[in-house]
Design a protein around this motif. Structure first.
Motif, PDB file in Angstrom:
ATOM      1  N   HIS A  38       0.814  -1.214   0.000  1.00 14.81           N
ATOM      2  CA  HIS A  38       0.000   0.000   0.000  1.00 14.81           C
ATOM      3  C   HIS A  38       0.849   1.266   0.000  1.00 14.81           C
ATOM      4  N   HIS A  88       0.469   3.982  -2.963  1.00 14.49           N
ATOM      5  CA  HIS A  88       0.103   5.373  -2.664  1.00 14.49           C
ATOM      6  C   HIS A  88       1.157   6.338  -3.208  1.00 14.49           C
ATOM      7  N   LEU A  93      -8.014  -1.992  -0.964  1.00 12.94           N
ATOM      8  CA  LEU A  93      -7.260  -0.828  -1.418  1.00 12.94           C
ATOM      9  C   LEU A  93      -8.193   0.173  -2.106  1.00 12.94           C
TER      10      LEU A  93
END
Length: 77
Positions: free
Chosen positions: A17, A21, A44
Motif C-alpha cells: 500500500h 500510494h 485498497l
C-alpha cells in the motif's frame, strides 16, 4: 491517457500500500495507475476512495486475468 503499471505481486504485503500510494501521488491529473496483484484489491479501492480526494472511483476498473492475476486501474482526477 497515460497509465503507469506497477506489479506488486513480488512486494511483501506490508509494503504494497505505501508503494501504491507513492506511485499514485506521483501521477498528474488525468493519468492512471494500474496495479497487477495476486488478489482482488477491493480493500485498497475502499481505502483510496475514503482517503484520496484525487482518486476517480467512478472510473476505477478491475480485470481478473486468471486465478492469481488481477489488474486494477486507479485513475487520478
Amino acid at each position: 491517457m497515460t497509465t503507469t503499471t506497477l506489479d506488486v505481486r513480488e512486494i511483501p504485503p506490508q509494503q504494497r500500500h505505501p508503494k501504491i500510494h507513492a506511485a499514485f501521488e506521483d501521477l498528474d491529473a488525468g493519468e492512471s495507475l494500474t496495479i497487477i496483484n495476486d488478489h482482488d484489491p477491493k480493500p485498497l479501492f475502499y481505502e483510496m476512495q475514503a482517503e484520496i480526494d484525487a482518486f476517480d472511483a467512478d472510473n476505477y476498473e478491475l480485470e481478473q486475468r486468471d486465478d492469481n492475476e488481477f489488474a486494477a486501474t486507479f485513475p487520478k482526477q
